[in-house]
Design a protein around this motif. Structure first.
Motif, PDB file in Angstrom:
ATOM      1  N   THR A  34       0.833  -1.208   0.000  1.00  0.00           N
ATOM      2  CA  THR A  34       0.000   0.000   0.000  1.00  0.00           C
ATOM      3  C   THR A  34       0.865   1.256   0.000  1.00  0.00           C
ATOM      4  O   THR A  34       0.578   2.214  -0.719  1.00  0.00           O
ATOM      5  CB  THR A  34      -0.950  -0.009   1.215  1.00  0.00           C
ATOM      6  OG1 THR A  34      -1.723  -1.210   1.165  1.00  0.00           O
ATOM      7  CG2 THR A  34      -1.860   1.189   1.217  1.00  0.00           C
ATOM      8  N   VAL A  35       1.934   1.253   0.788  1.00  0.00           N
ATOM      9  CA  VAL A  35       2.848   2.396   0.834  1.00  0.00           C
ATOM     10  C   VAL A  35       3.485   2.615  -0.534  1.00  0.00           C
ATOM     11  O   VAL A  35       3.571   3.748  -1.019  1.00  0.00           O
ATOM     12  CB  VAL A  35       3.932   2.190   1.920  1.00  0.00           C
ATOM     13  CG1 VAL A  35       5.067   3.189   1.777  1.00  0.00           C
ATOM     14  CG2 VAL A  35       3.316   2.286   3.304  1.00  0.00           C
ATOM     15  N   ILE A  36       3.927   1.552  -1.176  1.00  0.00           N
ATOM     16  CA  ILE A  36       4.540   1.663  -2.504  1.00  0.00           C
ATOM     17  C   ILE A  36       3.527   2.181  -3.520  1.00  0.00           C
ATOM     18  O   ILE A  36       3.818   3.097  -4.289  1.00  0.00           O
ATOM     19  CB  ILE A  36       5.138   0.310  -2.941  1.00  0.00           C
ATOM     20  CG1 ILE A  36       6.369  -0.009  -2.086  1.00  0.00           C
ATOM     21  CG2 ILE A  36       5.494   0.313  -4.428  1.00  0.00           C
ATOM     22  CD1 ILE A  36       6.855  -1.434  -2.188  1.00  0.00           C
ATOM     23  N   ALA A  37       2.326   1.615  -3.519  1.00  0.00           N
ATOM     24  CA  ALA A  37       1.288   2.064  -4.451  1.00  0.00           C
ATOM     25  C   ALA A  37       0.951   3.531  -4.228  1.00  0.00           C
ATOM     26  O   ALA A  37       0.805   4.300  -5.189  1.00  0.00           O
ATOM     27  CB  ALA A  37       0.037   1.198  -4.296  1.00  0.00           C
ATOM     28  N   TYR A  38       0.847   3.942  -2.970  1.00  0.00           N
ATOM     29  CA  TYR A  38       0.539   5.339  -2.647  1.00  0.00           C
ATOM     30  C   TYR A  38       1.646   6.266  -3.137  1.00  0.00           C
ATOM     31  O   TYR A  38       1.380   7.298  -3.758  1.00  0.00           O
ATOM     32  CB  TYR A  38       0.341   5.503  -1.135  1.00  0.00           C
ATOM     33  CG  TYR A  38       0.201   6.937  -0.707  1.00  0.00           C
ATOM     34  CD1 TYR A  38      -1.003   7.613  -0.885  1.00  0.00           C
ATOM     35  CD2 TYR A  38       1.268   7.628  -0.148  1.00  0.00           C
ATOM     36  CE1 TYR A  38      -1.134   8.940  -0.506  1.00  0.00           C
ATOM     37  CE2 TYR A  38       1.140   8.944   0.232  1.00  0.00           C
ATOM     38  CZ  TYR A  38      -0.060   9.601   0.052  1.00  0.00           C
ATOM     39  OH  TYR A  38      -0.178  10.912   0.422  1.00  0.00           O
ATOM     40  N   THR A  39       2.899   5.899  -2.879  1.00  0.00           N
ATOM     41  CA  THR A  39       4.028   6.738  -3.283  1.00  0.00           C
ATOM     42  C   THR A  39       4.110   6.861  -4.800  1.00  0.00           C
ATOM     43  O   THR A  39       4.308   7.952  -5.337  1.00  0.00           O
ATOM     44  CB  THR A  39       5.343   6.180  -2.705  1.00  0.00           C
ATOM     45  OG1 THR A  39       5.199   6.027  -1.291  1.00  0.00           O
ATOM     46  CG2 THR A  39       6.504   7.099  -2.977  1.00  0.00           C
TER      47      THR A  39
END
Length: 132
Positions: A34-39
């Motif tokens: 989720t963090v990677i997708a958000y970034t």
């Protein structure tokens, strides 16, 4: 390595989805996916809002040559020929390493890495036994 020409919101959505899929394949936890997708999504949206044109690359990386991929690298290229207009202090908390560079001929390049298990970071010198 996959390259995404970011011109519309649909391009940002495609890059976000692919970043999440690659993170899942590498073995990231659901939270890190989720963090990677958000970034990825935020970087792509900033590129749409600020730059005239640009592109993003996403690829799996490993700490050592020949090892299985244990991380993901995202590079964003803003083809704007002036000083960087993208402010990214928020990404430092979400990534394991972060790089921002500017080249007058190419524009701004932003790169970040996220590792399945972040590499050991030592902030104090390591001394041999008996040394201080």
């Amino acid at each position: 390595m996959e390259m995404f020409h970011i011109q519309e919101k649909s391009d940002a959505i495609l890059a976000r989805q692919r970043g999440r899929e690659l993170a899942k394949t590498i073995g990231f936890s659901l939270v890190d996916q989720t963090v990677i997708a958000y970034t990825v999504s935020e970087l792509a949206l900033k590129l749409i809002a600020i730059a005239a044109k640009g592109h993003m690359t996403i690829r799996p990386v490993s700490l050592f040559k020949g090892d299985q991929a244990s991380g993901i690298e995202v590079r964003l290229f803003d083809h704007f020929k002036g000083p960087s207009r993208i402010h990214l202090q928020w990404t430092e908390k979400m990534t394991d390493s972060f790089e921002l560079s500017y080249d007058q001929a190419r524009g701004t390049m932003i790169a970040f890495h996220k590792w399945v298990h972040a590499p050991l970071r030592v902030h104090i010198p390591i001394c041999a036994a008996g040394e201080e």
